[in-house]
Design a protein around this motif. Structure first.
Motif, PDB file in Angstrom:
ATOM      1  N   LEU A   1      -1.097   0.570  11.426  1.00  0.00           N
ATOM      2  CA  LEU A   1      -1.684   1.889  11.058  1.00  0.00           C
ATOM      3  C   LEU A   1      -3.153   1.823  10.572  1.00  0.00           C
ATOM      4  O   LEU A   1      -3.588   0.854   9.965  1.00  0.00           O
ATOM      5  CB  LEU A   1      -1.034   2.734   9.834  1.00  0.00           C
ATOM      6  CG  LEU A   1       0.388   3.036  10.491  1.00  0.00           C
ATOM      7  CD1 LEU A   1       1.115   3.739   9.163  1.00  0.00           C
ATOM      8  CD2 LEU A   1       0.595   3.967  11.947  1.00  0.00           C
ATOM      9  N   ASP A   2      -4.067   2.669  10.838  1.00  0.00           N
ATOM     10  CA  ASP A   2      -5.435   2.767  10.547  1.00  0.00           C
ATOM     11  C   ASP A   2      -5.313   3.437   9.053  1.00  0.00           C
ATOM     12  O   ASP A   2      -5.532   4.846   8.807  1.00  0.00           O
ATOM     13  CB  ASP A   2      -6.312   3.645  11.523  1.00  0.00           C
ATOM     14  CG  ASP A   2      -7.766   3.578  11.131  1.00  0.00           C
ATOM     15  OD1 ASP A   2      -8.181   2.744  10.295  1.00  0.00           O
ATOM     16  OD2 ASP A   2      -8.576   4.418  11.525  1.00  0.00           O
ATOM     17  N   CYS A   3      -5.469   2.674   8.041  1.00  0.00           N
ATOM     18  CA  CYS A   3      -5.055   3.055   6.622  1.00  0.00           C
ATOM     19  C   CYS A   3      -6.597   3.019   5.860  1.00  0.00           C
ATOM     20  O   CYS A   3      -7.059   1.947   5.733  1.00  0.00           O
ATOM     21  CB  CYS A   3      -4.133   2.303   5.985  1.00  0.00           C
ATOM     22  SG  CYS A   3      -3.994   2.995   4.136  1.00  0.00           S
TER      23      CYS A   3
ATOM     24  N   CYS B   1       0.790  -1.292  -0.068  1.00  0.00           N
ATOM     25  CA  CYS B   1      -0.071  -0.024  -0.050  1.00  0.00           C
ATOM     26  C   CYS B   1       1.002   1.401  -0.019  1.00  0.00           C
ATOM     27  O   CYS B   1       1.826   1.395   0.891  1.00  0.00           O
ATOM     28  CB  CYS B   1      -0.913   0.210   1.156  1.00  0.00           C
ATOM     29  SG  CYS B   1      -1.915   1.423   1.275  1.00  0.00           S
TER      30      CYS B   1
ATOM     31  N   GLN C   1       0.064   4.246   0.759  1.00  0.00           N
ATOM     32  CA  GLN C   1      -0.271   5.191   1.839  1.00  0.00           C
ATOM     33  C   GLN C   1       0.138   4.597   3.053  1.00  0.00           C
ATOM     34  O   GLN C   1       1.222   5.675   3.690  1.00  0.00           O
ATOM     35  CB  GLN C   1      -2.025   5.098   2.010  1.00  0.00           C
ATOM     36  CG  GLN C   1      -2.287   6.216   3.204  1.00  0.00           C
ATOM     37  CD  GLN C   1      -2.258   7.689   2.621  1.00  0.00           C
ATOM     38  OE1 GLN C   1      -2.312   7.658   1.469  1.00  0.00           O
ATOM     39  NE2 GLN C   1      -2.301   8.391   3.730  1.00  0.00           N
ATOM     40  N   CYS C   2       0.100   3.645   3.523  1.00  0.00           N
ATOM     41  CA  CYS C   2       0.811   3.131   4.825  1.00  0.00           C
ATOM     42  C   CYS C   2       2.193   2.443   4.711  1.00  0.00           C
ATOM     43  O   CYS C   2       2.608   2.213   5.653  1.00  0.00           O
ATOM     44  CB  CYS C   2      -0.298   2.250   5.647  1.00  0.00           C
ATOM     45  SG  CYS C   2      -0.692   0.686   4.820  1.00  0.00           S
TER      46      CYS C   2
ATOM     47  N   GLY D   1      -2.331  -3.683   4.555  1.00  0.00           N
ATOM     48  CA  GLY D   1      -0.926  -3.413   4.028  1.00  0.00           C
ATOM     49  C   GLY D   1      -0.374  -3.380   2.762  1.00  0.00           C
ATOM     50  O   GLY D   1       0.520  -3.348   2.168  1.00  0.00           O
TER      51      GLY D   1
ATOM     52  N   ASN E   1       2.448  -0.992   6.736  1.00  0.00           N
ATOM     53  CA  ASN E   1       2.200  -1.259   8.127  1.00  0.00           C
ATOM     54  C   ASN E   1       0.866  -1.558   8.465  1.00  0.00           C
ATOM     55  O   ASN E   1      -0.057  -0.599   8.579  1.00  0.00           O
ATOM     56  CB  ASN E   1       2.758   0.096   8.729  1.00  0.00           C
ATOM     57  CG  ASN E   1       2.997   0.239  10.256  1.00  0.00           C
ATOM     58  OD1 ASN E   1       2.411  -0.816  10.857  1.00  0.00           O
ATOM     59  ND2 ASN E   1       3.730   1.005  10.659  1.00  0.00           N
TER      60      ASN E   1
ATOM     61  N   SER F   1      -6.133  -1.396   6.230  1.00  0.00           N
ATOM     62  CA  SER F   1      -5.161  -1.828   7.280  1.00  0.00           C
ATOM     63  C   SER F   1      -4.571  -3.306   6.915  1.00  0.00           C
ATOM     64  O   SER F   1      -4.077  -3.867   7.960  1.00  0.00           O
ATOM     65  CB  SER F   1      -5.689  -1.694   8.755  1.00  0.00           C
ATOM     66  OG  SER F   1      -5.970  -0.407   8.969  1.00  0.00           O
TER      67      SER F   1
END
Length: 195
Positions: free
Chosen positions: A136-138, A127, A129-130, A145, A133, A143
């Motif tokens: 994290l609240d993605c 991902c 964006q995150c 990953g 991880n 979330s």
């Protein structure tokens, strides 16, 4: 319909000179005088000659191209879902970890004579964006990953493929932002009869 371009190992945009050169090379390779007892080489020699006869003639080539376009337009694109190739050893080179694997079902005719296959390749990526991880609240990947990414590929398959053959397509595997490299796509041929 036989794919004459795939038989000669050429794109459909090949020039007349490229068609002649490919024909000479393949005809020499599969000439019956070099393989008097090899029936497969004889069949391939005949097929190469047939492809050259059509593609080297401007009128026949135009007619063939139109027929191929109509056939492809009426044929639904097959969908092949791919998964990551799992490593078998911790010592496996990191490039291998980026490879993807797809199974490609072909009819006996397609495997024997060659064809052009268009398909959608779908695979997971980290991902953006995150960064993978999962703690994290993605909102992008939920979330997990990873995300699914898709691309369309066109493969010109050579004649003479057999069940279990593996075709490697360079630089169409997973992308690693850390190393700025991309793995390969391994296409495993599965020859299945028409039912």
């Amino acid at each position: 319909m036989k794919d004459y371009y795939a038989i000669l190992g050429l794109p459909c945009t090949a020039s007349a000179a490229e068609i002649d050169a490919a024909f000479r090379s393949l005809a020499k390779k599969h000439h019956p005088d070099l393989h008097p007892q090899d029936r497969q080489s004889l069949e391939l020699f005949k097929l190469v000659a047939e492809a050259h006869e059509v593609l080297s003639n401007a009128a026949k080539r135009r007619h063939y191209d139109r027929a191929q376009q109509q056939r492809r337009a009426s044929r639904p694109k097959p969908f092949f879902s791919t998964g990551l190739c799992e490593p078998t050893s911790r010592q496996m080179p990191s490039a291998e970890l980026l490879d993807l694997e797809a199974r490609l079902p072909l009819t006996p005719e397609e495997a024997r004579w060659g064809t052009t296959i268009e398909f959608k390749l779908t695979y997971p990526i980290t991902c953006p964006q995150c960064g993978g991880n999962v703690q994290l609240d993605c909102p992008i990947c939920g979330s997990k990953g990873t995300q699914l990414q898709s691309e369309y590929l066109t493969l010109q398959l050579p004649p003479g493929l057999a069940d279990g053959d593996v075709l490697r397509v360079p630089a169409h595997g997973r992308y690693s932002a850390a190393s700025s490299t991309r793995g390969d796509l391994r296409v495993i041929v599965q020859v299945r009869p028409r039912w």
